[in-house]
Design a protein around this motif. Structure first.
Motif, short mmCIF file in Angstrom:
data_model
loop_
_atom_site.label_atom_id
_atom_site.label_comp_id
_atom_site.label_asym_id
_atom_site.label_seq_id
_atom_site.Cartn_x
_atom_site.Cartn_y
_atom_site.Cartn_z
N ALA A 167 0.86 -1.18 0.00
CA ALA A 167 0.00 0.00 0.00
C ALA A 167 0.89 1.23 0.00
N THR A 168 0.88 1.96 -1.11
CA THR A 168 1.80 3.09 -1.25
C THR A 168 1.04 4.40 -1.13
N SER A 169 1.59 5.33 -0.36
CA SER A 169 1.03 6.67 -0.29
C SER A 169 1.89 7.54 -1.19
N CYS A 201 6.25 3.60 2.53
CA CYS A 201 6.26 4.99 3.01
C CYS A 201 7.44 5.79 2.45
N ALA A 202 7.99 5.35 1.32
CA ALA A 202 9.14 6.05 0.75
C ALA A 202 8.86 7.53 0.51
N HIS A 203 7.59 7.86 0.22
CA HIS A 203 7.22 9.26 -0.03
C HIS A 203 6.43 9.84 1.14
N SER A 204 6.17 9.06 2.12
CA SER A 204 5.11 9.45 3.06
C SER A 204 5.48 9.18 4.51
N GLY A 232 12.34 4.48 1.99
CA GLY A 232 13.55 4.68 1.19
C GLY A 232 14.27 5.92 1.71
N LEU A 233 15.58 5.88 1.71
CA LEU A 233 16.35 6.98 2.31
C LEU A 233 17.44 7.52 1.38
N ASN A 234 17.25 7.35 0.06
CA ASN A 234 18.28 7.92 -0.83
C ASN A 234 18.15 9.45 -0.88
N SER A 280 17.02 11.58 -2.82
CA SER A 280 15.84 12.24 -3.37
C SER A 280 14.63 12.13 -2.44
N LYS A 281 14.79 11.47 -1.32
CA LYS A 281 13.65 11.29 -0.41
C LYS A 281 13.52 12.47 0.55
N LEU A 282 12.45 12.45 1.35
CA LEU A 282 12.20 13.54 2.30
C LEU A 282 13.38 13.75 3.22
C1 LIG Z 1 12.51 5.30 -3.42
C2 LIG Z 1 11.37 4.38 -3.30
C3 LIG Z 1 11.49 3.11 -2.70
C4 LIG Z 1 12.79 2.55 -2.18
O1 LIG Z 1 13.84 2.82 -3.01
P1 LIG Z 1 15.37 2.38 -2.75
O2 LIG Z 1 16.09 3.16 -3.79
O3 LIG Z 1 15.44 0.93 -2.95
O4 LIG Z 1 15.73 2.81 -1.37
C5 LIG Z 1 10.33 2.37 -2.58
N1 LIG Z 1 9.14 2.81 -3.02
C6 LIG Z 1 8.98 4.02 -3.60
C7 LIG Z 1 7.63 4.46 -4.05
C8 LIG Z 1 10.09 4.84 -3.77
O5 LIG Z 1 9.94 6.04 -4.36
#
Ligand SMILES: *Cc1c(COP(=O)(O)O)cnc(C)c1O
Length: 398
Positions: free
Chosen positions: A117-119, A146-149, A169-171, A173-175
């Motif tokens: 379930a992606t937000s 919760c990569a975006h949320s 996700g913690l790269n 480009s994330k929050l």
């Molecule tokens: C960034 C992201 C992830 C995880 O990405 P990693 O690069 O593997 O850390 C997962 N789901 C969504 C929607 C993302 O944007």
């Protein structure tokens, strides 16, 4: 050049990265992260996708169908495949970017093992509908992506808590970022134990070489996103010379990064700890920017603006237009880079069988029409909004 996104990395992060490692750096990051998210456990990984893959394994899922959005980051189905399961793609809703939960319900069968379930873009998924699915199918695992949320809320309920586990996700480009890296949170003690066991068995500790590489990357990133430097970065990006740092997928391949089984470095964990303290400010700023853009762009009929939703994190401010390229080119001329964060509908990618776009009308339309406006700094929002008005007017004349 104003970059399309910009990690909030300053001297505190650099100082933390340069501190001598301690044996418990990763554990400290996990503890702080779980505290912040209000969850009992957090387990850190080198990438979010590694966390998702091992989470599915820890849940005992194999050769099962895992339901996920058609319109999401492509690393999600990659991780599902890498775990030995089958992704089942669901079209988006027409009015926000999250997958259609009505269609999720229709896709459930005996082989369904979990639902991701992606937000998306930080819009909280409808927990009312999700609750109904959970109570009708209690054996199906719910994984919150919760990569975006990070801590997005649906009517006051934090999304990360509404499932068996959540993946972040913690790269850069994330929050918030830990350079690379990802983390899984859960309240399930057994599951956390299993996940840690699997991590120990399947991943190796970060090598010194990796830590040094990641440190240099952090330094490069903290410089590259400065406006005076970014013009050069953009030229390099367009020349393809730095593809290996900026391209995260190949549309024809299902693959994982070469080092996806080498653990998060302690250096990255220390950066993550500093970033957690900035989290509240970052989200507050993004909410303010979203309101500002909506107010100032509301009368342009060529644009479909995002909804203002209470509890959304606005990890990205996403607008839909009929021809994204005109906007991207006009903006570049004005020294502003626009993003096209997810410019694909996954089932249409050759790697996933090139399914007909008619099966996924909403996801497919989003893929062709989204642009995202920089939303990390209030200082530049007026300039960006003005450029949008100019571009639209230019279009009408042409
Ligand atoms: C960034 C992201 C992830 C995880 O990405 P990693 O690069 O593997 O850390 C997962 N789901 C969504 C929607 C993302 O944007």
């Amino acid at each position: 050049m104003i970059p399309r996104f910009k990690p909030d990395i300053g001297w505190r992060e650099i100082a933390a990265a340069m501190t001598l490692p301690r044996p418990d750096d990763i554990e400290r990051f996990e503890n702080e992260f779980s505290l912040k998210m209000g969850q009992k456990h957090a387990v850190a990984f080198p990438y979010g996708r590694t966390g998702l893959m091992l989470l599915l394994e820890a849940m005992g899922l194999k050769d099962q169908e895992i339901i996920c959005p058609a319109y999401t980051c492509v690393v999600v189905p990659h991780a599902i495949v890498a775990s030995g399961n089958i992704p089942i793609f669901i079209d988006s809703q027409a009015d926000d970017y999250n997958m259609d939960l009505e269609l999720v319900r229709k896709s459930i069968n005996k082989k369904t093992g979990a639902i991701v379930a992606t937000s998306l873009f930080g819009y909280p998924i409808d927990l009312n509908e999700l609750d109904k699915i959970r109570s009708d199918y209690p054996h199906i695992k719910i994984i919150q992506d919760c990569a975006h949320s990070f801590a997005a809320e649906w009517k006051g309920r934090a999304v990360q808590k509404e499932g068996s586990a959540a993946v972040f996700g913690l790269n850069i480009s994330k929050l918030i970022t830990s350079v690379f890296g990802g983390i899984v949170t859960t309240d399930d003690h057994e599951l956390a134990l299993k996940l840690k066991e699997l991590r120990k068995k399947r991943t190796s500790p970060a090598s010194i070489r990796k830590s040094i590489k990641r440190f240099l990357y952090l330094i490069a990133v903290s410089i590259a996103f400065k406006e005076i430097i970014y013009g050069l970065v953009n030229i390099l990006e367009r020349s393809g010379l730095i593809d290996r740092f900026t391209k995260y997928y190949d549309p024809g391949k299902i693959d994982m990064p070469y080092d996806y089984l080498m653990g998060l470095s302690k250096m990255e964990a220390r950066v993550g700890i500093v970033q957690l303290k900035k989290y509240d400010n970052i989200v507050t700023r993004r909410r303010k920017i979203a309101v500002y853009y909506n107010k100032n762009l509301g009368n342009i009929h060529q644009l479909i603006l995002p909804k203002i939703v209470e509890g959304a994190t606005y990890s990205h401010y996403v607008v839909r237009v009929s021809n994204p390229n005109i906007y991207i080119i006009n903006y570049l001329r004005a020294g502003i880079q626009l993003g096209r964060l997810i410019e694909y509908n996954i089932p249409e990618m050759p790697a996933y069988g090139s399914r007909n776009q008619k099966e996924y009308p909403n996801s497919s339309r989003f893929a062709r029409t989204v642009i995202n406006l920089p939303n990390y700094s209030t200082k530049i929002t007026a300039k960006i909004a003005k450029q949008l008005v100019c571009t639209v007017e230019g279009n009408v004349v042409n």
